[in-house]
Design a protein around this motif. Structure first.
Motif, mmCIF file in Angstrom:
data_model
loop_
_atom_site.group_PDB
_atom_site.id
_atom_site.type_symbol
_atom_site.label_atom_id
_atom_site.label_comp_id
_atom_site.label_asym_id
_atom_site.label_seq_id
_atom_site.Cartn_x
_atom_site.Cartn_y
_atom_site.Cartn_z
ATOM 1 N N GLY A 299 8.972 -3.390 7.244
ATOM 2 C CA GLY A 299 9.284 -2.241 6.405
ATOM 3 C C GLY A 299 8.338 -1.070 6.574
ATOM 4 N N LEU A 300 7.154 -1.313 7.196
ATOM 5 C CA LEU A 300 6.152 -0.245 7.295
ATOM 6 C C LEU A 300 6.633 0.958 8.098
ATOM 7 C CD1 LEU A 300 2.859 -2.317 7.705
ATOM 8 C CD2 LEU A 300 3.834 -1.290 5.637
ATOM 9 N N VAL B 179 6.933 7.319 -3.236
ATOM 10 C CA VAL B 179 7.070 6.627 -1.955
ATOM 11 C C VAL B 179 5.693 6.183 -1.447
ATOM 12 C CG1 VAL B 179 7.837 6.837 0.438
ATOM 13 C CG2 VAL B 179 9.191 7.864 -1.394
ATOM 14 N N ARG B 180 4.693 7.031 -1.613
ATOM 15 C CA ARG B 180 3.325 6.644 -1.216
ATOM 16 C C ARG B 180 2.856 5.425 -2.006
ATOM 17 N NH1 ARG B 180 1.246 9.865 2.336
ATOM 18 N NH2 ARG B 180 1.822 12.085 2.412
ATOM 19 N N LEU B 181 3.168 5.389 -3.295
ATOM 20 C CA LEU B 181 2.777 4.248 -4.122
ATOM 21 C C LEU B 181 3.424 2.965 -3.600
ATOM 22 C CD1 LEU B 181 1.524 2.922 -6.616
ATOM 23 C CD2 LEU B 181 3.506 3.730 -7.942
ATOM 24 N N ALA B 182 4.711 3.026 -3.319
ATOM 25 C CA ALA B 182 5.406 1.836 -2.806
ATOM 26 C C ALA B 182 4.836 1.419 -1.444
ATOM 27 C CB ALA B 182 6.903 2.119 -2.694
ATOM 28 N N HIS B 183 4.539 2.419 -0.611
ATOM 29 C CA HIS B 183 3.962 2.123 0.701
ATOM 30 C C HIS B 183 2.585 1.472 0.541
ATOM 31 C CE1 HIS B 183 2.534 3.739 4.866
ATOM 32 N NE2 HIS B 183 3.004 2.502 4.977
ATOM 33 N N GLY B 184 1.780 2.026 -0.366
ATOM 34 C CA GLY B 184 0.449 1.464 -0.603
ATOM 35 C C GLY B 184 0.514 0.052 -1.145
ATOM 36 N N ARG C 43 -0.385 -5.726 -0.087
ATOM 37 C CA ARG C 43 0.062 -7.111 -0.023
ATOM 38 C C ARG C 43 -0.081 -7.675 1.396
ATOM 39 N NH1 ARG C 43 4.028 -5.245 -3.694
ATOM 40 N NH2 ARG C 43 5.631 -5.063 -2.082
ATOM 41 N N LEU C 44 -0.014 -6.780 2.395
ATOM 42 C CA LEU C 44 -0.191 -7.207 3.784
ATOM 43 C C LEU C 44 -1.656 -7.180 4.201
ATOM 44 C CD1 LEU C 44 2.845 -5.338 5.386
ATOM 45 C CD2 LEU C 44 2.635 -7.795 4.979
ATOM 46 N N ARG C 45 -2.557 -6.931 3.210
ATOM 47 C CA ARG C 45 -4.010 -6.942 3.405
ATOM 48 C C ARG C 45 -4.481 -5.865 4.380
ATOM 49 N NH1 ARG C 45 -5.659 -11.096 0.548
ATOM 50 N NH2 ARG C 45 -4.299 -12.937 0.268
ATOM 51 N N ALA C 46 -3.727 -4.764 4.448
ATOM 52 C CA ALA C 46 -4.192 -3.595 5.216
ATOM 53 C C ALA C 46 -4.950 -2.709 4.237
ATOM 54 C CB ALA C 46 -3.021 -2.862 5.857
ATOM 55 N N GLY C 47 -6.154 -3.139 3.861
ATOM 56 C CA GLY C 47 -6.877 -2.532 2.750
ATOM 57 C C GLY C 47 -7.163 -1.064 2.916
#
Length: 930
Positions: free
Chosen positions: A781-782, A803-808, A813-817
């Motif tokens: 989805g990224l 949209v930025r919030l949902a992306h963040g 959750r994918l640990r891309a901190g």
């Protein structure tokens, strides 16, 4: 002096529109260091100088100041010291405190003593000494009204006294009329001009003093009075019962009351006949065109004959611009009032004879000159009405059509013109009461006129604004269009009545919000020859079902937006769902300014506020959007435009929902539903659902958000002819996903992506791609999120931040901190800037969960409700969602929704952290909500 103004504030709001004047007077007399002052008020006749004097005097008396008053009277102007008698007689018991020479001089001057006339300097000195002496015990305020009519001897004394008050406890306040000679020597004294009331104050004064007069008539009176309070109060009193309730019955020049006649007419009566004729021509022409006035009077009078009037300050003549204007707004009415019917007709005919290059003005004068029915003149007036309408002068068009109807010899044309006047008055001018009366008149003249297109369109407006319903109005208008085809419009696309009826039908279909209502309109468009007008066709395609037909209409919409805007309101309507409102913003702003100035029809003013409010909402200018809504509400109440008011409720609700003011948003939405439900206005109800959905999403009530979204459109499809379904597409996808309806969420995201929505605007493309990203799990989805944000823009800060919030959230959750913190930080900043409190709290919670401290970000909702508390405790004990649902008699989806909200409030992301978070919440100094 402080005695006059210091504490007088509470009493002064009763004087409409004079707050600034009264504040100036209070400050002028309120200097605590330098006492004793003199102020001269000036202004045109009837501007309210006496009312200001009364207000100041009343406030002074309430503060313990002794007020001495005098008023100039014309028949006493030659009686020496008559004004001083009024002013000082109340102090005669204090005369004995003066030296004999001063006492005797005053006694003789005011007429209570005998002897030779006193020396004027001696009298003036005596008066000053008396006032100073009396004011030692009690402050004094001298109030003198109509100073030009005060006798010469008194004005000499007053001028002497006024210049010698500094250091005393005496203040002097006088009023005089502009342009009137006076014996009073005012040089060296401060002068304050009382100006006419502004438009808002004038409207308020009319509303207070004449609540029974219709809003349309009050606006006409306000236009004639030019802010003059006396005219505003008196002009309605000279009107008949019919004239007070409908502007259609008003004459071209308003009549004067006896009081106004006495004030103005006497100054005209003494002029030579040539001057009176020129003034009559100028008053009836009303444009200030001196060349036309001269030409109309050729052979009978010349401009030199008006010199006396200019010298007497009745008119202004500009030799450079060749303009003539009356110095007082009511002087023209006084001139007309003093003329005979025959003189007025001759003047109108003379003006018509010289205005051959000005068809509108010529037609109007021919209509006023006509002594009876005249079809040729009626036709010219009808043509003039259409010219005025093209310029946006709806009320002028209505007046011309009504006059044309009066001059129509046959019933059918008379009824047709009355019906067209009713339609224009209702559609553009917002004059619903007038429209109703005109329709009744048309029916009485020709009973068959009810099937005319203009009559049907006007009836439709009246139906939906009052107790009728959309379905009835729709059937009435479709029936009139279809029945008028044979022997009538013949489906001619150039027929103006047919085009107006079809634009009205577009609006009715949209209000109804049902596909079945649009079908007859689509069939009618296909019948038009040679083809449907561009704006009409584009409106149907971008305003009716833009998710299917909108993209194909964009090229022509762009061309229309690049052309001069003959009808900004309709073009804005066609632009709304294609996100092109910014391109017509300047036109809307001009319409609003014209509406505020009274030069644009009410409906156009209201329509511009509607579209600007939506434009500002999407721009994130929420305070401006709320101001548009407040102004629109006030206008709808003023003009009785109930069928527009709900739209401003929506703008308010949308702003309140995004800001987290859920209760206020729900109340606004409820007002929409209450109006829409009995009228079958489902299109309006959809807007209420949209606002409620935003509020529910913000508060984390995803079950309610899903319920509102699915009531707007069935999940998995963008409902046909429900354009708002595009704006709510991502809302419904998110709500479905958060409540465990993953398949429905995916189906709806796919429907949005496959529709015409992405092709309408970058914002809608962003929402469609973000919906697909939400329903595409994991890393797959990224790229969709990134593609969505590529279409994002600061122009749409709220949508982009969501949209930025949902992306963040996905990145975290994918640990891309690092990437998650970057997106969440930008979302948080946008939400905080907008004042979107619940969304800012959610972004802050996600940031904390991503390992970043959020300085200064406090989660105001970090208190669990009475329902959330037991759910949290049961989940912390290890029960599953289904077990908790069985225990609390709720659905497992509701439990999931509540747990998500609990996690967000507590800044955690899993059940494992619940126990520790609850212990922290229960620690001393932390309380749980109820």
């Amino acid at each position: 002096m402080s005695d006059v103004g210091g504490t007088a504030g509470p009493a002064m709001p009763g004087l409409v529109g004079r707050g600034a004047d009264l504040a100036f007077i209070r400050s002028f007399f309120g200097n605590p260091v330098v006492t004793g002052a003199a102020l001269l008020l000036s202004g045109e006749a009837g501007v309210g100088k006496t009312a200001v004097l009364d207000e100041v005097a009343g406030a002074a008396e309430r503060d313990g100041v002794r007020v001495l008053r005098a008023q100039g009277v014309q028949f006493e102007a030659d009686i020496a010291y008559s004004g001083l008698n009024q002013l000082l007689l109340p102090l005669f018991t204090s005369f004995d405190a003066l030296e004999p020479v001063h006492r005797d001089a005053l006694r003789v001057a005011v007429g209570i003593g005998s002897g030779p006339a006193p020396d004027r300097l001696l009298t003036s000195t005596a008066a000053l000494l008396l006032l100073r002496q009396v004011s030692v015990d009690t402050p004094l305020l001298l109030v003198v009204d109509d100073l030009p009519w005060v006798d010469r001897a008194t004005t000499a004394v007053l001028g002497f006294v006024a210049r010698r008050l500094v250091g005393s406890h005496v203040d002097f306040l006088a009023a005089c009329r502009n342009g009137t000679d006076s014996f009073f020597e005012s040089s060296g004294l401060t002068e304050h001009r009382i100006e006419p009331l502004d438009s808002g104050a004038a409207a308020e004064l009319l509303r207070r003093r004449h609540p029974d007069v219709s809003p349309a008539v009050r606006r006409r009176v306000a236009a004639e009075a030019h802010g003059n309070p006396l005219a505003l109060v008196e002009l309605p009193a000279a009107l008949t019962g019919d004239q007070r309730t409908t502007s259609a019955a008003l004459p071209s020049v308003l009549p004067l009351t006896e009081r106004l006649q006495a004030l103005f007419a006497s100054r005209v009566a003494g002029l030579p006949s040539g001057a009176r004729e020129l003034l009559l021509l100028a008053a009836l022409d009303g444009t200030g065109d001196l060349a036309a006035v001269e030409a109309a009077a050729a052979g009978r009078a010349a401009v030199e004959d008006i010199t006396a009037a200019a010298w007497d300050r009745l008119v202004r003549i500009s030799p450079d611009t060749r303009r003539i204007s009356f110095r007082h707004p009511l002087m023209g009415s006084a001139v007309v009032e003093g003329s005979t019917t025959a003189e007025r007709r001759r003047a109108h005919q003379s003006l018509a004879d010289v205005l051959t290059d000005h068809p509108e003005r010529r037609a109007w004068h021919l209509g006023e000159a006509a002594a009876g029915p005249d079809e040729e003149v009626a036709g010219l007036l009808e043509h003039a009405a259409h010219l005025r309408l093209r310029r946006g002068d709806a009320l002028g068009a209505v007046a011309a059509l009504i006059r044309a109807a009066v001059l129509s010899p046959r019933p059918a044309p008379r009824a047709r013109r009355l019906a067209e006047a009713a339609y224009i008055g209702a559609e553009a001018g917002g004059e619903l009461d007038d429209a109703s009366r005109l329709l009744e008149d048309a029916r009485s003249v020709d009973p068959g006129s009810t099937q005319s297109l203009h009559a049907a369109a006007a009836s439709a407006f009246l139906l939906i604004n009052r107790d009728g319903d959309i379905g009835t109005a729709h059937r009435l208008l479709v029936g009139a269009i279809e029945s008028g085809a044979e022997g009538g419009h013949g489906w001619d696309a150039a027929d103006p009545a047919l085009c107006e009826a079809l634009h009205t039908l577009v609006l009715l279909c949209w209000y109804g919000g049902e596909a079945a209502l649009w079908q007859p309109l689509l069939e009618i468009l296909d019948r038009l020859v040679p083809r449907a007008p561009d704006l009409l066709r584009v409106s149907v395609e971008t305003f009716g079902d833009p998710a299917r037909t909108g993209p194909g209409a964009l090229p022509r919409l762009r061309e229309l937006l690049a052309e001069p805007h003959e009808d900004p309101s309709r073009l804005a309507r066609a632009s709304a769902y294609a996100d092109r409102l910014p391109e017509i913003r300047e036109a809307n702003l001009r319409l609003i300014e014209q509406g505020r100035a009274g030069t644009a029809p009410a409906r156009h003013h209201v329509g511009a506020l509607m579209h600007l409010g939506i434009d500002y909402y999407h721009l994130g200018r929420w305070d401006d959007a709320a101001r548009c809504a407040a102004e629109g509400h006030a206008l709808c109440e003023q003009y009785d435009l109930g069928f527009c008011a709900w739209y401003f409720d929506y703008v308010q609700a949308a702003v309140q929902a995004a800001r987290g003011e859920a209760e206020a948003a729900a109340q606004a939405a409820e007002r929409i539903v209450r109006w829409a439900a009995p009228r079958g206005a489902h299109g309006a109800r959809y807007f209420a659902l949209h606002a409620l959905g935003i509020a529910a999403l913000g508060s984390g009530d995803y079950e309610s958000a899903y319920r509102h979204g699915s009531a707007l459109t069935t999940p998995g499809t963008l409902a046909p002819f429900v354009p708002l379904a595009m704006w709510a597409a991502m809302d419904l996808v998110e709500a479905a996903q958060r409540t465990g309806r993953e398949e429905l969420a995916a189906a709806h995201a796919a429907a949005a992506g496959a529709s015409g929505m992405p092709g309408l605007s970058p914002r809608l493309r962003m929402l469609a791609r973000a919906s697909q990203a939400l329903t595409t799990p994991g890393e797959a989805g990224l790229p969709l999120f990134e593609e969505a944000l590529a279409h994002g823009s600061p122009r749409w800060p709220f949508d982009t931040a969501r949209v930025r919030l949902a992306h963040g959230e996905r990145l975290r959750r994918l640990r891309a901190g690092t990437e998650a913190r970057d997106e969440l930080t930008r979302a948080l900043a946008a939400f905080q800037h907008l004042g979107a409190a619940p969304w800012a709290a959610r972004a802050a919670s996600e940031l904390r969960a991503a390992g970043q401290a959020v300085p200064g970000a406090t989660d105001a909702t970090a208190v669990l409700t009475a329902r959330e508390r037991p759910i949290a405790q049961l989940a912390a004990s290890g029960l599953t969602n289904k077990q908790i649902a069985d225990r609390l008699f709720l659905s497992h989806r509701t439990i999931g929704t509540h747990l998500y909200q609990i996690y967000r409030k507590l800044g955690i992301s899993s059940r494992a952290a619940l126990r520790d978070a609850l212990n922290t919440l229960d620690a001393p100094g932390t309380r749980s909500g109820d």
